[in-house]
Design a protein around this motif. Sequence first.
Motif, PDB file in Angstrom:
ATOM      1  N   VAL A 160       0.845  -1.194   0.000  1.00  0.00           N
ATOM      2  CA  VAL A 160       0.000   0.000   0.000  1.00  0.00           C
ATOM      3  C   VAL A 160       0.879   1.242   0.000  1.00  0.00           C
ATOM      4  N   SER A 161       0.575   2.151  -0.910  1.00  0.00           N
ATOM      5  CA  SER A 161       1.209   3.469  -0.927  1.00  0.00           C
ATOM      6  C   SER A 161       0.393   4.372  -0.007  1.00  0.00           C
ATOM      7  N   ALA A 162       0.912   4.599   1.193  1.00  0.00           N
ATOM      8  CA  ALA A 162       0.198   5.417   2.176  1.00  0.00           C
ATOM      9  C   ALA A 162       0.476   6.885   1.871  1.00  0.00           C
ATOM     10  N   TRP A 163      -0.475   7.544   1.212  1.00  0.00           N
ATOM     11  CA  TRP A 163      -0.199   8.876   0.672  1.00  0.00           C
ATOM     12  C   TRP A 163      -0.827  10.003   1.479  1.00  0.00           C
ATOM     13  N   ASN A 164      -1.842   9.688   2.277  1.00  0.00           N
ATOM     14  CA  ASN A 164      -2.552  10.738   3.009  1.00  0.00           C
ATOM     15  C   ASN A 164      -3.082  10.152   4.316  1.00  0.00           C
ATOM     16  N   TYR A 165      -2.856  10.883   5.409  1.00  0.00           N
ATOM     17  CA  TYR A 165      -3.199  10.369   6.730  1.00  0.00           C
ATOM     18  C   TYR A 165      -4.683  10.064   6.855  1.00  0.00           C
ATOM     19  N   VAL A 173       4.571   1.428   1.957  1.00  0.00           N
ATOM     20  CA  VAL A 173       5.536   2.441   1.565  1.00  0.00           C
ATOM     21  C   VAL A 173       4.880   3.792   1.790  1.00  0.00           C
ATOM     22  N   ASN A 174       5.563   4.685   2.476  1.00  0.00           N
ATOM     23  CA  ASN A 174       5.001   5.975   2.862  1.00  0.00           C
ATOM     24  C   ASN A 174       5.285   7.029   1.788  1.00  0.00           C
ATOM     25  N   LEU A 175       4.239   7.638   1.248  1.00  0.00           N
ATOM     26  CA  LEU A 175       4.352   8.791   0.351  1.00  0.00           C
ATOM     27  C   LEU A 175       3.544   9.943   0.926  1.00  0.00           C
ATOM     28  N   ASN A 193      14.402  16.059  11.476  1.00  0.00           N
ATOM     29  CA  ASN A 193      13.246  15.577  12.238  1.00  0.00           C
ATOM     30  C   ASN A 193      12.555  14.349  11.664  1.00  0.00           C
ATOM     31  N   TRP A 194      12.455  14.268  10.337  1.00  0.00           N
ATOM     32  CA  TRP A 194      11.623  13.236   9.721  1.00  0.00           C
ATOM     33  C   TRP A 194      12.285  11.873   9.775  1.00  0.00           C
ATOM     34  N   MET A 195      11.440  10.843   9.972  1.00  0.00           N
ATOM     35  CA  MET A 195      11.834   9.467   9.740  1.00  0.00           C
ATOM     36  C   MET A 195      10.774   8.830   8.846  1.00  0.00           C
ATOM     37  N   PRO A 196      11.135   7.794   8.088  1.00  0.00           N
ATOM     38  CA  PRO A 196      10.255   7.310   7.014  1.00  0.00           C
ATOM     39  C   PRO A 196       8.866   6.865   7.436  1.00  0.00           C
ATOM     40  N   GLU A 197       8.638   6.505   8.695  1.00  0.00           N
ATOM     41  CA  GLU A 197       7.294   6.108   9.113  1.00  0.00           C
ATOM     42  C   GLU A 197       6.354   7.294   9.314  1.00  0.00           C
ATOM     43  N   MET A 198       6.887   8.485   9.401  1.00  0.00           N
ATOM     44  CA  MET A 198       6.100   9.663   9.776  1.00  0.00           C
ATOM     45  C   MET A 198       5.288  10.190   8.602  1.00  0.00           C
ATOM     46  N   MET A 199       3.982  10.409   8.846  1.00  0.00           N
ATOM     47  CA  MET A 199       3.105  11.004   7.838  1.00  0.00           C
ATOM     48  C   MET A 199       2.764  12.454   8.152  1.00  0.00           C
ATOM     49  N   VAL A 224      10.655   1.015  17.458  1.00  0.00           N
ATOM     50  CA  VAL A 224      10.795  -0.342  16.937  1.00  0.00           C
ATOM     51  C   VAL A 224      10.109  -0.394  15.581  1.00  0.00           C
ATOM     52  N   ARG A 225      10.843  -0.803  14.561  1.00  0.00           N
ATOM     53  CA  ARG A 225      10.279  -0.821  13.216  1.00  0.00           C
ATOM     54  C   ARG A 225       9.418  -2.049  13.000  1.00  0.00           C
ATOM     55  N   HIS A 226       8.283  -1.851  12.326  1.00  0.00           N
ATOM     56  CA  HIS A 226       7.387  -2.951  11.987  1.00  0.00           C
ATOM     57  C   HIS A 226       7.966  -3.695  10.787  1.00  0.00           C
ATOM     58  N   PRO A 227       7.968  -5.029  10.802  1.00  0.00           N
ATOM     59  CA  PRO A 227       8.575  -5.768   9.687  1.00  0.00           C
ATOM     60  C   PRO A 227       7.894  -5.533   8.346  1.00  0.00           C
ATOM     61  N   ASN A 228       6.624  -5.105   8.353  1.00  0.00           N
ATOM     62  CA  ASN A 228       5.917  -4.848   7.099  1.00  0.00           C
ATOM     63  C   ASN A 228       6.035  -3.393   6.638  1.00  0.00           C
ATOM     64  N   PHE A 229       6.717  -2.565   7.409  1.00  0.00           N
ATOM     65  CA  PHE A 229       6.956  -1.203   6.934  1.00  0.00           C
ATOM     66  C   PHE A 229       8.221  -1.216   6.082  1.00  0.00           C
ATOM     67  N   LEU A 230       8.054  -0.902   4.795  1.00  0.00           N
ATOM     68  CA  LEU A 230       9.145  -1.084   3.844  1.00  0.00           C
ATOM     69  C   LEU A 230      10.014   0.153   3.679  1.00  0.00           C
ATOM     70  N   GLY A 231       9.413   1.339   3.695  1.00  0.00           N
ATOM     71  CA  GLY A 231      10.196   2.538   3.452  1.00  0.00           C
ATOM     72  C   GLY A 231       9.327   3.669   2.963  1.00  0.00           C
ATOM     73  N   ALA A 232       9.885   4.541   2.128  1.00  0.00           N
ATOM     74  CA  ALA A 232       9.169   5.748   1.717  1.00  0.00           C
ATOM     75  C   ALA A 232       9.597   6.151   0.313  1.00  0.00           C
ATOM     76  N   MET A 233       8.818   7.077  -0.247  1.00  0.00           N
ATOM     77  CA  MET A 233       9.081   7.642  -1.568  1.00  0.00           C
ATOM     78  C   MET A 233       8.824   9.136  -1.549  1.00  0.00           C
ATOM     79  N   LEU A 234       9.676   9.881  -2.211  1.00  0.00           N
ATOM     80  CA  LEU A 234       9.365  11.258  -2.591  1.00  0.00           C
ATOM     81  C   LEU A 234       8.540  11.195  -3.870  1.00  0.00           C
TER      82      LEU A 234
END
Length: 665
Positions: free
Chosen positions: A364-369, A385-387, A413-419, A428-438
């Motif tokens: 899932v491309s998480a694009w909006n909170y 993947v966080n967008l 300040n930012w880390m890839p899980e932050m929306m 602690v990172r969740h194993p299903n959290f893959l990363g992020a995209m600009l």
Amino acid sequence: MRHLILCTVMWLLGVMAAVAQSVPQVIPALQQWKPAKGKLVLPESGKVIVSSDEEEALKESAEILVQDLKDMFGWDYRVVTGKKEKGAVYLTLGKPDKTLGDEGYRMNIRNEVTIEAPTSKGVFWGTRTLLQMIHNQPEGLMKGQATDFPLYPNRGFMIDVARKFFTMDYLRDYVKILSFYKLNELQVHLNDNGFVEFFGNDWNKTYAAFRLESERYPGLTAKDGSYTKAEFRDFQKMAASYGVNVIPEIDVPAHSLAFTHYNPRLAADNKAYGMDHLDLYKQEVYDFVDSLFDEYLSGEDPVFVGPEVHIGTDEYNQKESEQFRHFTNHYLDFVSKYGKTPRLWGSLNVMKGETPVDLKGKVVSAWNYDWMDVQTCLDAGAKVVNLCDGLLYLVPAAHYYYDFLNYQWLYENWMPEMMRADDPKMTVRHPNFLGAMLAVWNDRVGNGISEQDVHYRTFPGLQVVCEKMWKGDNAGQVPFEQFMALCAATPEAPGVNLLAKVDKQTALVGAEKEVVLSGMEVVTTEVDEIGYPYAVEFELCPDSVPNIDAILFKGPHSEFVSNWQNTGKFAFRRDGYEFVFHAYRLPVGTWTKVRIEGDVKGTSLFVNGQLQERLEGRVGEIYNEKRNRKDRFWYQETLIFPLKQLGDTKMGFKGKVKNLVCIPL
């Protein structure tokens, strides 16, 4: 007291800088570095060595490295098989290593450079680090051992090629850029449309494009820029060799005006939804979309090469949530049948309903909170993947979201899980959290933005987010100002200069030399083009009967024209746009001194030391019927100045040119 505090701060900054300089400076930063005494100066002519039993796995990486050494430094290396040698680069595969994972590597710099990793991809990432080390340590490589690996497995960039076309050359350059910074995903958004209010509130006149050749649906492919199946397939294979997974996206059932222009029967019967909505109840829609995906997914050598395909599914009218969920399920299952992992935009928080959507194993491309946040995706069993639109969306010259990202806030300040800016950092990172995209979206169709203008905005953001996704939080070791200085000094990629950087003022035609052009010839220079901010100065004397629309300068991306439409005016063309300096007409048969200045906001024309016109600030205004308001449209009249050649063999300038100088400002 203030003096004591200032001295303490300066001392701490000095200590941090000294600590950082004891570690090789690369982007993204190394995870670990164990220094040794001395330096290694690699020869300008040498070897990249792989062992004979690993040749199949590593030869391609070795060959790319050899070419990159040539492109970046002019070095003459060759690939050989054998054992490590003094002064050589040795690539080798090691045993599986939990610390290194699938992408990590170790680099040992002694009397030679050894890059060892459990996988060929890890070895390749090590070669990217080596290239940056050589560039940033011109006096010789620090000896020592690097242990390096990413914190997040998926690190990427999404580009909207639908509302603004980007050439295949641009996409290939971008693969090299992403790879150079160890970003491993490129999502290509292949179809979309403009906003109806900017096209007379008429859906039939609204711009829409699908960028990929289709043989099943002749006429569907955009006529103002597209990719053939063969070149798109080859592009993905090229990207894979650079460690980058291309994720093609066909966006349905909204953002689909290109499909309903092709066949209006596919549009939703409820006209309130807009013509860019496919009808979720018509079998004809499913037959069309099924066949379209199948065209690119079927066969022995499918057009969509990589392991993942994005099916869109965002921003459909909320009144149809139940049927939307049915549609989503259909295409999750449909794409999966071809052995591909489907990706989709996170929408299910808004598109609520009784129809279950199984997201397990999907990305899932998480694009909006609000539409669907990271935690909801994880709770649903999806990989994520966080967008985040509020932090990572670039929309050039639209005056919403970002025109330029907040680099300092992201770095510090930012880390890839932050929306959102107020999200807590995950310990602690969740194993299903893959990363992020600009992500870069080109919402304002026709606003004059250029490919290079988009790159000028995205490239610094990529440098920042790659640091956070590979290294993690490093602001305590390398302050933001120091990091940005390193970013500015580090190349885009081997053989890539989309920013058109020129190191120093350069005379391209000397003061004592006049270039005489007949209108059918070309004189080349040593500089292809110059990027922002710059000045270009020249003197010219057009013939008494000058050529019309005569190309005076031409480069890789643009051309500068004299006597536009036989008016004596200067103009320039790039990206399908034409811009004219209307305030000045060039006289014939006499010498005139011209200076062009350009920056990311606009372009200025000076004649004989006087400003004649500045192209900047043009604004259009339209009426938005849906929202009962006026909306604005900001035009971009920018130019990265073309210098590769004077004149043209078909439409060239006729006259004389002298004192041509390009000046970085």
